[in-house]
Motif scaffolding. Structure first.
Motif, PDB file in Angstrom:
ATOM      1  N   GLU A 136      60.919  51.043  15.765  1.00  0.00           N
ATOM      2  CA  GLU A 136      61.210  49.873  16.592  1.00  0.00           C
ATOM      3  C   GLU A 136      62.043  48.854  15.811  1.00  0.00           C
ATOM      4  O   GLU A 136      63.032  48.316  16.327  1.00  0.00           O
ATOM      5  CB  GLU A 136      59.898  49.234  17.047  1.00  0.00           C
ATOM      6  N   ASP A 137      61.667  48.601  14.560  1.00  0.00           N
ATOM      7  CA  ASP A 137      62.419  47.658  13.722  1.00  0.00           C
ATOM      8  C   ASP A 137      63.838  48.163  13.465  1.00  0.00           C
ATOM      9  O   ASP A 137      64.802  47.382  13.494  1.00  0.00           O
ATOM     10  CB  ASP A 137      61.702  47.456  12.385  1.00  0.00           C
ATOM     11  N   SER A 138      63.948  49.476  13.213  1.00  0.00           N
ATOM     12  CA  SER A 138      65.260  50.065  12.947  1.00  0.00           C
ATOM     13  C   SER A 138      66.164  49.945  14.167  1.00  0.00           C
ATOM     14  O   SER A 138      67.358  49.623  14.050  1.00  0.00           O
ATOM     15  CB  SER A 138      65.085  51.542  12.552  1.00  0.00           C
ATOM     16  N   ARG A 139      65.607  50.202  15.351  1.00  0.00           N
ATOM     17  CA  ARG A 139      66.396  50.119  16.581  1.00  0.00           C
ATOM     18  C   ARG A 139      66.832  48.683  16.866  1.00  0.00           C
ATOM     19  O   ARG A 139      67.961  48.445  17.316  1.00  0.00           O
ATOM     20  CB  ARG A 139      65.590  50.677  17.749  1.00  0.00           C
ATOM     21  N   LYS A 140      65.935  47.736  16.612  1.00  0.00           N
ATOM     22  CA  LYS A 140      66.287  46.335  16.838  1.00  0.00           C
ATOM     23  C   LYS A 140      67.420  45.907  15.914  1.00  0.00           C
ATOM     24  O   LYS A 140      68.358  45.214  16.338  1.00  0.00           O
ATOM     25  CB  LYS A 140      65.062  45.444  16.623  1.00  0.00           C
ATOM     26  N   GLU A 141      67.341  46.335  14.674  1.00  0.00           N
ATOM     27  CA  GLU A 141      68.384  45.977  13.720  1.00  0.00           C
ATOM     28  C   GLU A 141      69.702  46.627  14.108  1.00  0.00           C
ATOM     29  O   GLU A 141      70.764  45.991  14.065  1.00  0.00           O
ATOM     30  CB  GLU A 141      67.970  46.431  12.309  1.00  0.00           C
ATOM     31  N   GLN A 142      69.628  47.907  14.521  1.00  0.00           N
ATOM     32  CA  GLN A 142      70.840  48.585  14.971  1.00  0.00           C
ATOM     33  C   GLN A 142      71.404  47.902  16.213  1.00  0.00           C
ATOM     34  O   GLN A 142      72.622  47.751  16.350  1.00  0.00           O
ATOM     35  CB  GLN A 142      70.543  50.055  15.265  1.00  0.00           C
ATOM     36  N   LYS A 144      71.179  44.743  17.089  1.00  0.00           N
ATOM     37  CA  LYS A 144      71.841  43.497  16.702  1.00  0.00           C
ATOM     38  C   LYS A 144      73.257  43.770  16.184  1.00  0.00           C
ATOM     39  O   LYS A 144      74.212  43.065  16.517  1.00  0.00           O
ATOM     40  CB  LYS A 144      71.032  42.774  15.628  1.00  0.00           C
ATOM     41  N   GLU A 145      73.363  44.808  15.360  1.00  0.00           N
ATOM     42  CA  GLU A 145      74.670  45.158  14.790  1.00  0.00           C
ATOM     43  C   GLU A 145      75.638  45.619  15.882  1.00  0.00           C
ATOM     44  O   GLU A 145      76.814  45.243  15.880  1.00  0.00           O
ATOM     45  CB  GLU A 145      74.498  46.263  13.735  1.00  0.00           C
ATOM     46  N   GLN A 172      69.399  51.634  23.750  1.00  0.00           N
ATOM     47  CA  GLN A 172      68.410  50.571  23.590  1.00  0.00           C
ATOM     48  C   GLN A 172      67.867  50.153  24.956  1.00  0.00           C
ATOM     49  O   GLN A 172      68.462  50.440  25.996  1.00  0.00           O
ATOM     50  CB  GLN A 172      69.066  49.364  22.913  1.00  0.00           C
TER      51      GLN A 172
END
Length: 326
Positions: A136-142, A144-145, A172
């Motif tokens: 979940e954290d990885s997807r959120k960061e991706q 944002k980018e 997403q």
């Protein structure tokens, strides 16, 4: 004895020396030396669980994840009594490779289909929760980018980059991006194809709130979750049905005009033609199909009634190719 290397034999003394030197190297964290000692034992089918586990640990530490994954999968199939031991190692390999989605998929299957010992279930559930949070954290960061990259592509008017970025971003959850991307649907400068893609994303994500859309000089409001998929739209089906004879007589032409139809409707989505326009669109597609393949054709409708639709279809085709690159 027979082994993976043909008729070559591993003598007992050599086996013992390799085991001892490998385990000693592993204890001292000399993983390369440990792996070099353990590998022949596995090759000759002379490896017990301690050696196999030691080799897997060494490969993991050395970053040889593909080799470790293959061996671990073999052991999970072949040594049923040690299944959960190797399952934990396999999850460790996936974890070290940041393959959190694979861990979740694997454990979903394990939890559903297997009678897991209580202690193993507790450990596996902890791994599952950690992986879920990291994913979940990885997807959120991706996300944002990607959102930032999309904004930059809009500013620089790089239409193909906008499309590519949005196609990745559509993996997403759209609800996390509603406020930002609903504004793009209203901006005249945003390409119609990009608006179609955003609406498709919202539709598949079942966004059930009204959004405003400005497209081809029209201003409408739609609920994306209520929109039909392009391929299932009634008007699309009507047109395809009327082209049925072409499909039988000339499949190549039918495939070509069907693509023209899809691209035309995608660029305009969700502004579908009405039923009165269907005959003219069908005739326009027939004429274009024969023209592109340089085949004779006797029009069914006056040319002036069909000309506008032919122009619109070809213009939409140009936009579709420009944006998608295909």
């Amino acid at each position: 004895m027979e082994n993976k290397r043909g008729n070559l034999v591993m003598f007992p003394g050599w086996k013992s020396r390799l085991e001892q030197s490998g385990l000693a190297a592993l204890k001292e964290k000399r993983y390369k030396e440990a792996a070099e000692a353990f590998e022949p034992l596995v090759e000759y089918d002379q490896a017990g669980h301690d050696v196999i586990t030691g080799l897997l640990m060494s490969w993991i530490e050395l970053g040889h994840f593909d080799q470790a994954e293959e061996l671990c999968q073999e052991q999970m199939k072949e040594t049923i009594d040690q299944y959960y031991h190797y399952l934990h190692i396999y999850i460790t390999i996936l974890f070290q490779s940041s393959r959190y989605s694979d861990i979740i998929d694997l454990l979903d299957e394990v939890f559903e289909s297997e009678d897991i010992p209580h202690q193993s279930r507790t450990q596996l559930w902890q791994m599952y929760e950690v992986s879920r949070k990291l994913l979940e954290d990885s997807r959120k960061e991706q996300g944002k980018e990607l959102s930032l990259a999309f904004k930059e592509a809009l500013k620089s008017d790089e239409i193909h980059k906008q499309w590519q970025t949005l196609e990745t971003l559509k993996k997403q959850d759209p609800h996390d991006y509603l406020e930002e991307f609903t504004t793009y649907l209203r901006e005249p400068a945003v390409h119609p194809m990009i608006k179609s893609s955003i609406l498709e994303w919202f539709r598949d994500g079942r966004v059930d709130k009204e959004v405003a859309l400005t497209k081809f000089g029209m201003e409408i409001t739609v609920v994306p979750g209520d929109l039909s998929m392009l391929q299932h739209d009634y008007i699309m089906k009507q047109i395809q049905m009327r082209l049925g004879r072409m499909e039988q007589k000339n499949p190549t032409m039918y495939e070509m005009v069907n693509n023209l139809l899809f691209h035309y409707c995608y660029v305009r989505y969700p502004l579908f033609p009405d039923e009165e326009e269907v005959p003219l669109l069908v005739e326009a597609l027939k004429q274009l199909g024969h023209e592109y393949l340089q085949l004779p054709y006797q029009p069914d409708s006056p040319a002036e009634d069909v000309a506008r639709y032919k122009t619109d279809i070809e213009l939409c085709e140009q936009h579709y190719v420009l944006v998608t690159g295909s």
